[in-house]
Design a protein around this motif. Sequence first.
Motif, PDB file in Angstrom:
ATOM      1  N   VAL A  50       0.872  -1.178   0.000  1.00  0.00           N
ATOM      2  CA  VAL A  50       0.000   0.000   0.000  1.00  0.00           C
ATOM      3  C   VAL A  50       0.910   1.229   0.000  1.00  0.00           C
ATOM      4  N   LYS A  51       0.948   1.946  -1.113  1.00  0.00           N
ATOM      5  CA  LYS A  51       1.895   3.039  -1.313  1.00  0.00           C
ATOM      6  C   LYS A  51       1.384   4.331  -0.667  1.00  0.00           C
ATOM      7  N   PRO A  52       2.308   5.274  -0.382  1.00  0.00           N
ATOM      8  CA  PRO A  52       1.886   6.556   0.185  1.00  0.00           C
ATOM      9  C   PRO A  52       0.843   7.268  -0.668  1.00  0.00           C
ATOM     10  N   GLU A  53       0.977   7.174  -2.016  1.00  0.00           N
ATOM     11  CA  GLU A  53       0.007   7.849  -2.886  1.00  0.00           C
ATOM     12  C   GLU A  53      -1.382   7.221  -2.800  1.00  0.00           C
ATOM     13  N   VAL A  58      -5.888  13.561  -1.391  1.00  0.00           N
ATOM     14  CA  VAL A  58      -5.350  14.287  -2.553  1.00  0.00           C
ATOM     15  C   VAL A  58      -5.275  15.789  -2.316  1.00  0.00           C
ATOM     16  N   PHE A  59      -6.061  16.292  -1.358  1.00  0.00           N
ATOM     17  CA  PHE A  59      -6.055  17.730  -1.103  1.00  0.00           C
ATOM     18  C   PHE A  59      -5.190  18.113   0.105  1.00  0.00           C
ATOM     19  N   ALA A  60      -4.569  17.108   0.741  1.00  0.00           N
ATOM     20  CA  ALA A  60      -3.792  17.374   1.960  1.00  0.00           C
ATOM     21  C   ALA A  60      -2.298  17.414   1.651  1.00  0.00           C
ATOM     22  N   ASP A  61      -1.561  18.197   2.456  1.00  0.00           N
ATOM     23  CA  ASP A  61      -0.108  18.276   2.316  1.00  0.00           C
ATOM     24  C   ASP A  61       0.607  17.300   3.244  1.00  0.00           C
ATOM     25  N   SER A  62      -0.106  16.789   4.253  1.00  0.00           N
ATOM     26  CA  SER A  62       0.497  15.818   5.160  1.00  0.00           C
ATOM     27  C   SER A  62      -0.601  14.990   5.812  1.00  0.00           C
ATOM     28  N   GLY A  63      -0.229  13.826   6.267  1.00  0.00           N
ATOM     29  CA  GLY A  63      -1.164  12.945   6.947  1.00  0.00           C
ATOM     30  C   GLY A  63      -0.395  11.888   7.708  1.00  0.00           C
ATOM     31  N   TYR A  64      -1.098  11.170   8.579  1.00  0.00           N
ATOM     32  CA  TYR A  64      -0.406  10.158   9.369  1.00  0.00           C
ATOM     33  C   TYR A  64      -1.354   9.032   9.754  1.00  0.00           C
ATOM     34  N   ILE A  65      -0.729   7.888  10.028  1.00  0.00           N
ATOM     35  CA  ILE A  65      -1.388   6.738  10.645  1.00  0.00           C
ATOM     36  C   ILE A  65      -0.485   6.325  11.798  1.00  0.00           C
ATOM     37  N   GLU A  66      -1.030   6.295  13.008  1.00  0.00           N
ATOM     38  CA  GLU A  66      -0.242   5.924  14.178  1.00  0.00           C
ATOM     39  C   GLU A  66      -0.983   4.828  14.928  1.00  0.00           C
ATOM     40  N   VAL A  67      -0.258   3.746  15.235  1.00  0.00           N
ATOM     41  CA  VAL A  67      -0.869   2.606  15.919  1.00  0.00           C
ATOM     42  C   VAL A  67       0.001   2.224  17.102  1.00  0.00           C
ATOM     43  N   ASP A  71       2.084  -2.289  23.263  1.00  0.00           N
ATOM     44  CA  ASP A  71       2.907  -1.290  23.962  1.00  0.00           C
ATOM     45  C   ASP A  71       4.063  -0.767  23.117  1.00  0.00           C
ATOM     46  N   LYS A  72       3.946  -0.880  21.803  1.00  0.00           N
ATOM     47  CA  LYS A  72       4.950  -0.313  20.903  1.00  0.00           C
ATOM     48  C   LYS A  72       4.262   0.602  19.895  1.00  0.00           C
ATOM     49  N   GLU A  73       4.990   1.649  19.477  1.00  0.00           N
ATOM     50  CA  GLU A  73       4.434   2.621  18.543  1.00  0.00           C
ATOM     51  C   GLU A  73       4.848   2.269  17.106  1.00  0.00           C
ATOM     52  N   TYR A  74       3.861   2.273  16.211  1.00  0.00           N
ATOM     53  CA  TYR A  74       4.106   2.065  14.784  1.00  0.00           C
ATOM     54  C   TYR A  74       3.423   3.200  14.013  1.00  0.00           C
ATOM     55  N   TYR A  75       3.970   3.552  12.856  1.00  0.00           N
ATOM     56  CA  TYR A  75       3.424   4.723  12.182  1.00  0.00           C
ATOM     57  C   TYR A  75       3.792   4.750  10.709  1.00  0.00           C
ATOM     58  N   ARG A  76       3.011   5.529   9.955  1.00  0.00           N
ATOM     59  CA  ARG A  76       3.336   5.959   8.585  1.00  0.00           C
ATOM     60  C   ARG A  76       2.992   7.440   8.531  1.00  0.00           C
ATOM     61  N   ARG A  77       3.983   8.285   8.357  1.00  0.00           N
ATOM     62  CA  ARG A  77       3.793   9.742   8.319  1.00  0.00           C
ATOM     63  C   ARG A  77       4.225  10.223   6.937  1.00  0.00           C
ATOM     64  N   ILE A  78       3.290  10.864   6.253  1.00  0.00           N
ATOM     65  CA  ILE A  78       3.493  11.205   4.847  1.00  0.00           C
ATOM     66  C   ILE A  78       3.414  12.724   4.674  1.00  0.00           C
ATOM     67  N   LYS A  82       6.965  19.542  -2.812  1.00  0.00           N
ATOM     68  CA  LYS A  82       7.158  19.866  -4.237  1.00  0.00           C
ATOM     69  C   LYS A  82       6.540  18.802  -5.137  1.00  0.00           C
ATOM     70  N   ASN A  83       5.288  18.509  -4.873  1.00  0.00           N
ATOM     71  CA  ASN A  83       4.495  17.560  -5.674  1.00  0.00           C
ATOM     72  C   ASN A  83       5.028  16.126  -5.599  1.00  0.00           C
ATOM     73  N   LYS A  84       5.903  15.856  -4.633  1.00  0.00           N
ATOM     74  CA  LYS A  84       6.362  14.499  -4.395  1.00  0.00           C
ATOM     75  C   LYS A  84       6.048  14.122  -2.955  1.00  0.00           C
ATOM     76  N   LEU A  85       5.893  12.816  -2.714  1.00  0.00           N
ATOM     77  CA  LEU A  85       5.543  12.341  -1.383  1.00  0.00           C
ATOM     78  C   LEU A  85       6.773  11.784  -0.680  1.00  0.00           C
ATOM     79  N   ALA A  86       6.974  12.256   0.556  1.00  0.00           N
ATOM     80  CA  ALA A  86       8.044  11.729   1.392  1.00  0.00           C
ATOM     81  C   ALA A  86       7.404  11.030   2.584  1.00  0.00           C
ATOM     82  N   GLU A  87       7.979   9.892   3.000  1.00  0.00           N
ATOM     83  CA  GLU A  87       7.348   9.104   4.062  1.00  0.00           C
ATOM     84  C   GLU A  87       8.370   8.680   5.095  1.00  0.00           C
TER      85      GLU A  87
END
Length: 586
Positions: A50-53, A58-67, A71-78, A82-87
Amino acid sequence: MMRVRISNIGGITSPLDIDLSKGVNVYTAPNAYGKTSLSRALVSMLTTEVKPEDLLNVFADSGYIEVRYNDKEYYRRIKRVKNKLAENAKLIMDDKRALLLSYFSPENKLLNQILGGQEQIEWFISSTSEIEKVKQLKMNVDERLKILKEEHEELKSKYKDAVTIQAEIRSIENEIETLKKETESDRLINSTTQSISVTRQNKLAELNSKIEQKKKELLDLQTKHTRLELDIQQKESMITPEIKKIFEDQLNEINQELQRKSALRNETEIGIRVLERVMDEIKDAEKNHLDTCYVCGSHVDPEIWRTRIDVISEQLRMRQNSFESVKKEIDELTRKKDEITRKLAEFENIRNEVVKLKTKKQELLNRMEMVKEQIGELERQKREMEDRFNKNSEVIRVTGPENAVTKRINELMNKKSQLEYELANLGIPASTLNKIKEKEKEIEELEAQSQELQREYIRRLSVAKEEFTKIANSLMRELEFNLEAEITPDFQLVVKRNGTLMDLRKLSSSERTSLALILVVTAIKSYFKTPFFIVDESFMTFDQRRFQKLVNYLSGLTDYIIITRSDENVSLVKEEKAETEVPPSQ
């Protein structure tokens, strides 16, 4: 307890913060409220497929999933930069099987295949049991084997050329020895200047012939290089980043439209089922001449039931027409999606072709340089020969035929030197023959390894097939399905009812959906440990009692079960196990 926090992921534009309890969790929300986005967000914590895109709104500049899990933290922060996605990501696991074995929804590949009546499931058994790794290893061995065989053929060709050159060298040495003996003989005294002249002309003609052949070869290489350059330019014009971006943008738009249409289709299908149930109730009321409304309890003229039947029939017809229309639109969007996906695959194929063509172009350039050097060497020999003939022309006329033999010997020596140079480049035949034998031994070992990997793949696949059949049939009996499943030697899924072979397409939607879910559960039990399992209940058509049994069975395989349902109210409820619990088979 598992804590989930989500923001700007798919349709979830406001921060979502929920706590999931171990066991069954039921999440209800209206259509298009973000249930699918929640499911996709959770699954994305198990696989980078499941890719960041696919996640960021589509209208947001950033977003996150935190689980927070165990008792451990896991995440995907996107972030969009400049029209590219960093994660920045830390996943619970990264296993592409999660798409098949952690999320059961209309997007599930196996479900779509079973609903479509497709019976071939080798891919499912192979991928979920990870037997495909053996198959991939065999493909790698076969690729190496192909390269070795090409190298083997090249060595055989070099060996053949080297043996031919050695024979030429021995022939030249014999001729030189013969000429040296003739030099010592009085018979050479009578040789004439004419024979020397003929020998000179023959040698010059031979050199000129070789030079012309090499020039012709160079011209042919230059022509091939020009054609190859044009081919590369043409293909590169077809794989510009702008063209790829157009395809990717079109694919994203289609995926978004498919998501919206799928939600509309599900909503329409639910409405049809509601109207069908109401129609059944009204028909029963008309048949029994009831004079009391079964909804509000008020008095009703029995004649009014027919009017209501007509009204609901019209509403049902309109809903069904709407459903078919949306379904056709989804089919068309799916076709367009497949077409764009094919074009993107063709895009990558062309790019790979360009890389191969550039490699071939470099090989042509190297060959052209080598031919130019050979032409230069031959022209140098020609100039030296002409100079020697010009300088010694008077001597030849004065001293007689001895010089003719000497010239011939020199010519033979030069030819021998040239052949020895070519032989050095090719390699000594004995050494080349040893390399050929080494290659043959390596090829033999790789062929044996390839055959063993093929046997191991079939063996493992057969074991997995038997395991699937055993567990799936046990589970279907526990769930009171009047069906038996069998996987044939060619890995076709065969279903029987009371011993009679059934076409998958003849089974009800409920039975096919159940069969797909049972196969998924079987794979989880045998091969895959997932922290949670998500079920989109909106498309499920079988009765709740049987569904509850499946859910209870799943509870023995994973810590968290999340069920999403369509409802006007938003809620997250911990659901206790029903009394009809079915314990997992051992």
